[in-house]
Design an enzyme around this catalytic site. Structure first.
Site, PDB file in Angstrom:
ATOM      1  CE  LYS A  73       6.961 -10.391  -2.756  1.00 35.30           C
ATOM      2  NZ  LYS A  73       7.979  -9.551  -3.402  1.00 35.30           N
ATOM      3  N   PRO A  74      11.415 -11.455  -1.611  1.00 40.11           N
ATOM      4  CG  PRO A  74      13.446 -11.384  -2.766  1.00 40.11           C
ATOM      5  CD  PRO A  74      12.304 -12.308  -2.412  1.00 40.11           C
ATOM      6  CB  ALA A  75      11.219  -5.421  -2.384  1.00 43.05           C
ATOM      7  N   GLY A  95       6.530  -3.451   5.095  1.00 43.75           N
ATOM      8  CA  GLY A  95       6.229  -2.635   3.916  1.00 43.75           C
ATOM      9  C   GLY A  95       5.123  -1.652   4.230  1.00 43.75           C
ATOM     10  CB  SER A  96       2.849   0.210   2.033  1.00 40.66           C
ATOM     11  OG  SER A  96       2.275  -0.849   1.304  1.00 40.66           O
ATOM     12  CG  ASN A 102      13.005   0.124   3.955  1.00 41.93           C
ATOM     13  OD1 ASN A 102      12.805  -1.085   3.928  1.00 41.93           O
ATOM     14  ND2 ASN A 102      12.534   0.901   4.904  1.00 41.93           N
ATOM     15  CD  GLU A 136       6.142   5.894   6.256  1.00 44.33           C
ATOM     16  OE1 GLU A 136       5.286   5.186   5.691  1.00 44.33           O
ATOM     17  OE2 GLU A 136       7.063   5.426   6.941  1.00 44.33           O
ATOM     18  CD  GLU A 152      10.269  -8.187  11.814  1.00 38.45           C
ATOM     19  OE1 GLU A 152      10.368  -9.213  11.150  1.00 38.45           O
ATOM     20  OE2 GLU A 152      10.463  -7.047  11.344  1.00 38.45           O
ATOM     21  CD  GLU A 165       7.762  -4.687  12.757  1.00 39.18           C
ATOM     22  OE1 GLU A 165       7.509  -3.474  12.957  1.00 39.18           O
ATOM     23  OE2 GLU A 165       7.815  -5.525  13.657  1.00 39.18           O
ATOM     24  CG  LEU A 166       2.132  -2.640   8.549  1.00 33.49           C
ATOM     25  CD1 LEU A 166       0.633  -2.641   8.722  1.00 33.49           C
ATOM     26  CD2 LEU A 166       2.530  -3.412   7.310  1.00 33.49           C
ATOM     27  CB  CYS A 199       9.315   2.352   8.946  1.00 34.79           C
ATOM     28  SG  CYS A 199      10.452   1.135   9.570  1.00 34.79           S
TER      29      CYS A 199
HETATM   30  P1  NAD Z   1       5.019  -2.122  -0.659  1.00 33.78           P
HETATM   31  O1  NAD Z   1       4.275  -2.401   0.572  1.00 33.78           O
HETATM   32  O2  NAD Z   1       4.288  -2.158  -1.960  1.00 33.78           O
HETATM   33  O3  NAD Z   1       6.265  -3.145  -0.805  1.00 33.78           O
HETATM   34  C1  NAD Z   1       6.798  -3.919   0.247  1.00 33.78           C
HETATM   35  C2  NAD Z   1       6.786  -5.396  -0.131  1.00 33.78           C
HETATM   36  O4  NAD Z   1       5.460  -5.815  -0.421  1.00 33.78           O
HETATM   37  C3  NAD Z   1       7.600  -5.758  -1.365  1.00 33.78           C
HETATM   38  O5  NAD Z   1       8.187  -7.028  -1.206  1.00 33.78           O
HETATM   39  C4  NAD Z   1       6.548  -5.847  -2.430  1.00 33.78           C
HETATM   40  O6  NAD Z   1       6.969  -6.650  -3.514  1.00 33.78           O
HETATM   41  C5  NAD Z   1       5.423  -6.482  -1.663  1.00 33.78           C
HETATM   42  N1  NAD Z   1       4.096  -6.318  -2.247  1.00 33.78           N
HETATM   43  C6  NAD Z   1       3.612  -5.256  -2.921  1.00 33.78           C
HETATM   44  N2  NAD Z   1       2.346  -5.497  -3.309  1.00 33.78           N
HETATM   45  C7  NAD Z   1       2.021  -6.731  -2.869  1.00 33.78           C
HETATM   46  C8  NAD Z   1       0.860  -7.548  -2.965  1.00 33.78           C
HETATM   47  N3  NAD Z   1      -0.227  -7.141  -3.580  1.00 33.78           N
HETATM   48  N4  NAD Z   1       0.904  -8.769  -2.398  1.00 33.78           N
HETATM   49  C9  NAD Z   1       1.999  -9.207  -1.764  1.00 33.78           C
HETATM   50  N5  NAD Z   1       3.130  -8.483  -1.644  1.00 33.78           N
HETATM   51  C10 NAD Z   1       3.136  -7.255  -2.185  1.00 33.78           C
HETATM   52  O7  NAD Z   1       5.698  -0.740  -0.483  1.00 33.78           O
HETATM   53  P2  NAD Z   1       6.059   0.290  -1.651  1.00 33.78           P
HETATM   54  O8  NAD Z   1       4.885   0.664  -2.475  1.00 33.78           O
HETATM   55  O9  NAD Z   1       7.228  -0.248  -2.372  1.00 33.78           O
HETATM   56  O10 NAD Z   1       6.467   1.546  -0.798  1.00 33.78           O
HETATM   57  C11 NAD Z   1       5.432   2.458  -0.489  1.00 33.78           C
HETATM   58  C12 NAD Z   1       5.466   2.848   0.934  1.00 33.78           C
HETATM   59  O11 NAD Z   1       5.516   1.716   1.797  1.00 33.78           O
HETATM   60  C13 NAD Z   1       6.651   3.652   1.348  1.00 33.78           C
HETATM   61  O12 NAD Z   1       6.542   4.978   0.944  1.00 33.78           O
HETATM   62  C14 NAD Z   1       6.599   3.467   2.839  1.00 33.78           C
HETATM   63  O13 NAD Z   1       5.648   4.298   3.395  1.00 33.78           O
HETATM   64  C15 NAD Z   1       6.151   2.054   2.997  1.00 33.78           C
HETATM   65  N6  NAD Z   1       7.274   1.141   3.259  1.00 33.78           N
HETATM   66  C16 NAD Z   1       7.567   0.902   4.543  1.00 33.78           C
HETATM   67  C17 NAD Z   1       8.627   0.091   4.847  1.00 33.78           C
HETATM   68  C18 NAD Z   1       8.986  -0.187   6.285  1.00 33.78           C
HETATM   69  O14 NAD Z   1      10.152  -0.370   6.590  1.00 33.78           O
HETATM   70  N7  NAD Z   1       7.999  -0.285   7.176  1.00 33.78           N
HETATM   71  C19 NAD Z   1       9.401  -0.473   3.846  1.00 33.78           C
HETATM   72  C20 NAD Z   1       9.056  -0.226   2.499  1.00 33.78           C
HETATM   73  C21 NAD Z   1       7.982   0.589   2.235  1.00 33.78           C
END
Ligand code: NAD
Length: 504
Positions: A199-201, A252-253, A176, A405, A482, A274-275, A308
């Site tokens: 490791k970016p998304a 991330g999530s 995001n 969320e 952060e 940061e979740l 978030c």
């Molecule tokens: P996610 O947590 O899957 O992705 C975030 C990061 O984690 C990415 O870099 C992804 O490649 C990595 N990742 C995913 N699975 C992993 C694993 N098994 N091991 C290591 N890294 C892994 O998030 P998502 O599914 O793309 O998005 C779903 C929800 O996550 C969103 O709807 C939101 O609620 C939340 N989210 C929050 C933020 C935030 O700013 N806090 C950012 C992105 C997503």
């Protein structure tokens, strides 16, 4: 809403992102290689990057392997010895030139962000400035890692607490804010004297790789900042298992955050997370309605709702509820849905189809349970990843949207009666990232600022982030902070030293 009746017209937008990428002044920004040990690695295995607005492939990137991660860790270890010895001012100078290169190339970076993430270009430009701000902030903050001298409790002794770099670090970043989240983490780590492997998304590798090109150009030494793209689980496993990686930062999530926390337990790494959020936005009946509407639009619809900090539960005091819904609805229906590269766009596509589907499922659930929908249009959508900016009125606490969320442009508005009641409802969540309160009553503002269980609060404002503030959440919204001096401390260890036998 009957989802199956929505028609898509994404074909008209196909090619837009590609044309923008082709017109970049710095074409090398769209390279899909990974930066490992100072070299750009072209992987044989490739992953595609798509424009979320159209589903069109716009680039391909190297798919790094676990072996590449091991090479990166060894390179970081070699780089650490010299990087930690550099004077903080020297490290700061390198971070500052990285920041100014980001600003010099903000247009190219913004186009990359919009092309792969989807946000409107104006917001992408803002993200670059926001991200560069963290590099500048930490450049200076690294020079102020003072430590402490403690008045001694032992005769003839001098007690010192030093702050020292924790060691090798890793970051797993979200889609995001694909530039700013890297800058926020790497700025702190590098300023503290630690190398970082990022490791970016998988959805947004191009922005990360462009940031890495600029790091190299700014003089960040080989092995100090590395970016590897590929399968998340495959790349994170060696990072988690390796004892040399001392700290891990993730955004991330909550679900993935839990997995990483568990994975880091074996090697007892310092973990910052940061979740997710589920922010309450509380509006009392003594406020200026126009200001509250403006605040709610900003807090809900920035980054197309994929934030978030997004206001997920808008609680409005009953006496102004109808007036607020009407005024807020009028603003929401003005928001323009479109490709982020089209100048008039306010709301872009969801970066991931799963997020768009979650929004639609929350709307369906709310409607089934009696919510009223106010939305600009629901017939012809630009594409499957798009969600029309929507207001749901008469939302009740049992609806999905009030419990989890959304991460998209759907606003839930719930009525409340008393202060006591709204504080209890606002706190009834496992999330605790951010909250907002709009009131003209100073005493009430102070009471709520004390009682709301959130890591960050905006009182009569929807805008409060930036490099100087400790960004982070309570409860299952995360661990650590952060930005600010607290962000630097995530990458440092305290060392207590007692000098004894000093009496003459
Ligand atoms: P996610 O947590 O899957 O992705 C975030 C990061 O984690 C990415 O870099 C992804 O490649 C990595 N990742 C995913 N699975 C992993 C694993 N098994 N091991 C290591 N890294 C892994 O998030 P998502 O599914 O793309 O998005 C779903 C929800 O996550 C969103 O709807 C939101 O609620 C939340 N989210 C929050 C933020 C935030 O700013 N806090 C950012 C992105 C997503």
């Amino acid at each position: 809403m009957a989802l199956q009746t929505v028609r898509h017209k994404s074909s008209q937008l196909v090619g837009l992102a590609k044309r923008h990428l082709e017109s970049l002044r710095r074409r090398d920004f769209v390279a899909g290689d990974a930066l490992i040990d100072g070299r750009w690695i072209v992987g044989e295995e490739r992953d595609v990057v798509v424009d979320p607005a159209t589903g069109e492939e716009i680039a391909d990137v190297a798919r790094c392997s676990a072996e590449n991660v091991n090479v990166a860790i060894a390179a970081a270890e070699r780089a650490f010895a010299a990087w930690r010895e550099l004077l903080p001012a020297r490290r700061g100078a390198i971070l500052r030139s990285w920041a100014s290169l980001m600003l010099d190339h903000s247009e190219e970076l913004a186009v990359l962000v919009t092309s792969e993430q989807g946000k409107p270009l104006a917001e992408a430009r803002h993200e670059i400035t926001y991200g560069a701000g963290f590099l500048e902030w930490f450049a200076a903050e690294g020079e102020r890692a003072y430590g402490e001298t403690i008045p001694s409790h032992k005769p003839g002794s001098l007690l010192q607490v030093r702050m020292q770099p924790i060691g090798l670090t890793a970051a797993i970043t979200p889609w995001n804010f694909p530039v700013a989240m890297i800058a926020r983490k790497a700025g702190a780590a590098l300023a503290a004297g630690c190398p970082m492997i990022v490791k970016p998304a998988a959805e947004t590798p191009l922005s990360a790789l462009a940031v890495a090109r600029l790091a190299e150009e700014a003089g960040v030494p080989r092995g100090v900042f590395q970016v590897l793209v590929g399968n998340p689980a495959e790349l994170s496993t060696p990072l988690l298992r390796d004892t040399r990686i001392r700290a891990l930062s993730f955004t991330g999530s909550t679900q993935v955050g839990r997995l990483l926390l568990e994975g880091a337990a074996d090697t007892v790494k310092k973990v910052s997370l940061e979740l997710g959020g589920h922010a309450p936005f509380v509006i009392f009946d003594d406020v200026d309605l126009e200001k509250a509407v403006k605040g709610a639009v900003a807090a809900k619809f920035a980054t197309s709702g994929q934030d978030c900090l997004a206001a997920n539960r808008i609680y409005v005091q009953r006496s102004i509820y109808d007036a607020f819904v009407e005024a807020f609805g009028a603003s929401v229906t003005q928001l323009k849905l479109g490709h982020g590269l089209e100048p008039a766009t306010d709301i872009g596509p969801m970066t991931k189809l799963s997020v768009a589907n979650k929004c639609k499922a929350q709307i369906d659930d709310a409607v089934t349970k009696g919510a009223r929908v106010i939305s600009a249009s629901r017939d012809v959508s630009p594409g499957p990843n798009f969600v029309f900016p929507t207001l749901l009125a008469e939302v009740t606490d049992d609806m999905l949207i009030a419990r989890e969320e959304t991460f998209g442009p759907v606003a839930a508005v719930l009525p409340f009666g008393s202060e006591e009641e709204v504080v209890a409802r606002a706190n009834a969540s496992e999330m605790g990232l951010a909250g907002y309160v709009y009131t003209d009553d100073l005493r009430r503002a102070l009471r709520l600022s004390e009682r709301l269980e959130y890591g960050m609060l905006g009182i009569n404002t929807a805008s409060f982030t930036g490099p100087p503030i400790p960004f982070g959440g309570w409860k299952q919204s995360g661990l650590g902070r952060e930005g600010s001096r607290h962000g630097l401390a995530e990458y440092m260890e305290l060392k207590y030293v007692c000098f004894g036998d000093l009496a003459v």
